[in-house]
Design an enzyme around this catalytic site. Structure first.
Site, PDB file in Angstrom:
ATOM      1  N   ASP A 165       0.820  -1.210   0.000  1.00  0.00           N
ATOM      2  CA  ASP A 165       0.000   0.000   0.000  1.00  0.00           C
ATOM      3  C   ASP A 165       0.857   1.264   0.000  1.00  0.00           C
ATOM      4  O   ASP A 165       1.970   1.271   0.518  1.00  0.00           O
ATOM      5  CB  ASP A 165      -0.898   0.020   1.249  1.00  0.00           C
ATOM      6  CG  ASP A 165      -1.991  -1.034   1.157  1.00  0.00           C
ATOM      7  OD1 ASP A 165      -2.205  -1.572   0.047  1.00  0.00           O
ATOM      8  OD2 ASP A 165      -2.596  -1.346   2.196  1.00  0.00           O
ATOM      9  N   ASN A 166       0.284   2.325  -0.566  1.00  0.00           N
ATOM     10  CA  ASN A 166       0.917   3.655  -0.556  1.00  0.00           C
ATOM     11  C   ASN A 166       2.304   3.655  -1.186  1.00  0.00           C
ATOM     12  O   ASN A 166       3.169   4.433  -0.805  1.00  0.00           O
ATOM     13  CB  ASN A 166       1.002   4.219   0.873  1.00  0.00           C
ATOM     14  CG  ASN A 166      -0.362   4.345   1.505  1.00  0.00           C
ATOM     15  OD1 ASN A 166      -1.307   4.773   0.831  1.00  0.00           O
ATOM     16  ND2 ASN A 166      -0.501   3.952   2.760  1.00  0.00           N
ATOM     17  N   ARG A 167       2.515   2.747  -2.119  1.00  0.00           N
ATOM     18  CA  ARG A 167       3.810   2.642  -2.833  1.00  0.00           C
ATOM     19  C   ARG A 167       4.972   2.340  -1.903  1.00  0.00           C
ATOM     20  O   ARG A 167       6.127   2.577  -2.219  1.00  0.00           O
ATOM     21  CB  ARG A 167       4.099   3.900  -3.662  1.00  0.00           C
ATOM     22  CG  ARG A 167       2.960   4.191  -4.604  1.00  0.00           C
ATOM     23  CD  ARG A 167       3.301   4.981  -5.813  1.00  0.00           C
ATOM     24  NE  ARG A 167       2.058   5.091  -6.601  1.00  0.00           N
ATOM     25  CZ  ARG A 167       1.953   4.796  -7.876  1.00  0.00           C
ATOM     26  NH1 ARG A 167       3.001   4.410  -8.539  1.00  0.00           N
ATOM     27  NH2 ARG A 167       0.822   4.899  -8.500  1.00  0.00           N
ATOM     28  N   LEU A 168       4.647   1.823  -0.724  1.00  0.00           N
ATOM     29  CA  LEU A 168       5.716   1.442   0.211  1.00  0.00           C
ATOM     30  C   LEU A 168       5.993  -0.051   0.010  1.00  0.00           C
ATOM     31  O   LEU A 168       5.738  -0.890   0.871  1.00  0.00           O
ATOM     32  CB  LEU A 168       5.295   1.766   1.649  1.00  0.00           C
ATOM     33  CG  LEU A 168       5.104   3.277   1.867  1.00  0.00           C
ATOM     34  CD1 LEU A 168       4.524   3.565   3.258  1.00  0.00           C
ATOM     35  CD2 LEU A 168       6.434   4.019   1.695  1.00  0.00           C
TER      36      LEU A 168
END
Ligand SMILES: Cc1cc2nc3c(=O)[nH]c(=O)nc-3n(C[C@H](O)[C@H](O)[C@H](O)COP(=O)(O)O)c2cc1C
Length: 193
Positions: A165-168
Site C-alpha cells: 500500500d501507498n507505494r511502500l
C-alpha cells in the site's frame, strides 16, 4: 526463503496458477544496451533458461559479453523479479530435448528464419519456409538446427519486488555470497521502494 531461485520458481508457478497469459514472458537486456522479450522456459541448475537463434542480435551480443539483465513482471499479482547475471549456452542435449517438444511449425520456423537479419519483404521469408518444408518433406519431427538453442542466465543478483500500500513496496535483493561447502549462500538486503 533462503534460495532465491526456488523463490523465483514459486513466483512463476503462482503466476501460472493465477491464469496470467504467458506468465513466463521475460525481458532480456544484452549488449550496450538492447532489450526484447523472450519466454523463460525453466529455472534450473542455478539459472534462468530461454531459447533462441544463436545467430540473432541478442546471441551475438551475449557471445561478445555474456553479462545481461532480465525481468519478469506480473502487474496483476503486484510482483516483479529482476536479475543480472551471465549467460552460457545450454548443452546440445538440453537444447535438443527442448527443441523436440516444439510444435512442427515452430521447428520449421527455427530452421527457416535468419533471426535479426534484414528481409527485403515477407515473400523472402515465405520462400525460406518453403525451402525448409521441401527439405524435410515427410519428416514428422525435425532435428534441431545447429544455429538454435538455449542460454542459461546464472544470476549474481536477484531482486523480488512486491506491491504494498501507498507505494511502500517490499524489495528484497539477493546477492551471491560465499559458498558454504556445497551450498550457495546469498546475502539478502531490503531496499527502499
Ligand atoms: C511474448 C514474446 C515472447 C517471445 N519469445 C521469444 C523467445 O523465447 N525466443 C526468441 O528468440 N524470441 C522471442 N520473442 C521475439 C523477441 O522478442 C525478438 O523479437 C527476437 O528474439 C529477436 O531479437 P534480437 O534481434 O534482439 O536477437 C518473443 C517475443 C514476444 C513478444
Amino acid at each position: 526463503m533462503d534460495d532465491p531461485l526456488a523463490l523465483a520458481r514459486q513466483w512463476l508457478d503462482d503466476a501460472a496458477a493465477a491464469g496470467i497469459h504467458e506468465p513466463n514472458a521475460m525481458s532480456l537486456a544484452t549488449g550496450h544496451v538492447s532489450l526484447r522479450t523472450v519466454l523463460l522456459k525453466g529455472i534450473s541448475d542455478g539459472g534462468f533458461v530461454f531459447f533462441t537463434n544463436y545467430q540473432s542480435r541478442k546471441a551475438a551480443e551475449l557471445e561478445a559479453d555474456p553479462t545481461c539483465a532480465l525481468s519478469l513482471t506480473w502487474p496483476t499479482l503486484g510482483r516483479q523479479i529482476r536479475a543480472t547475471g551471465r549467460a552460457t549456452r545450454t548443452s546440445a542435449h538440453e537444447s535438443d530435448d527442448y527443441f523436440a517438444t516444439r510444435p512442427r511449425g515452430s521447428q520449421v520456423a527455427a530452421w527457416a528464419s535468419p533471426q535479426s537479419e534484414v528481409l527485403a519483404d515477407r515473400a523472402v521469408l515465405d520462400a525460406l519456409v518453403a525451402e525448409v518444408e521441401q527439405r524435410f518433406a515427410g519428416v514428422d519431427r525435425l532435428p534441431r538446427p545447429p544455429h538454435w538453442g538455449g542460454y542459461r542466465v546464472t544470476p549474481d543478483e536477484i531482486e523480488f519486488w512486491t506491491r504494498r500500500d501507498n507505494r511502500l513496496h517490499d524489495r528484497l535483493r539477493y546477492r551471491r555470497a560465499d559458498h558454504q561447502g556445497e551450498a550457495q549462500t546469498w546475502a539478502v538486503d531490503r531496499l527502499a521502494p
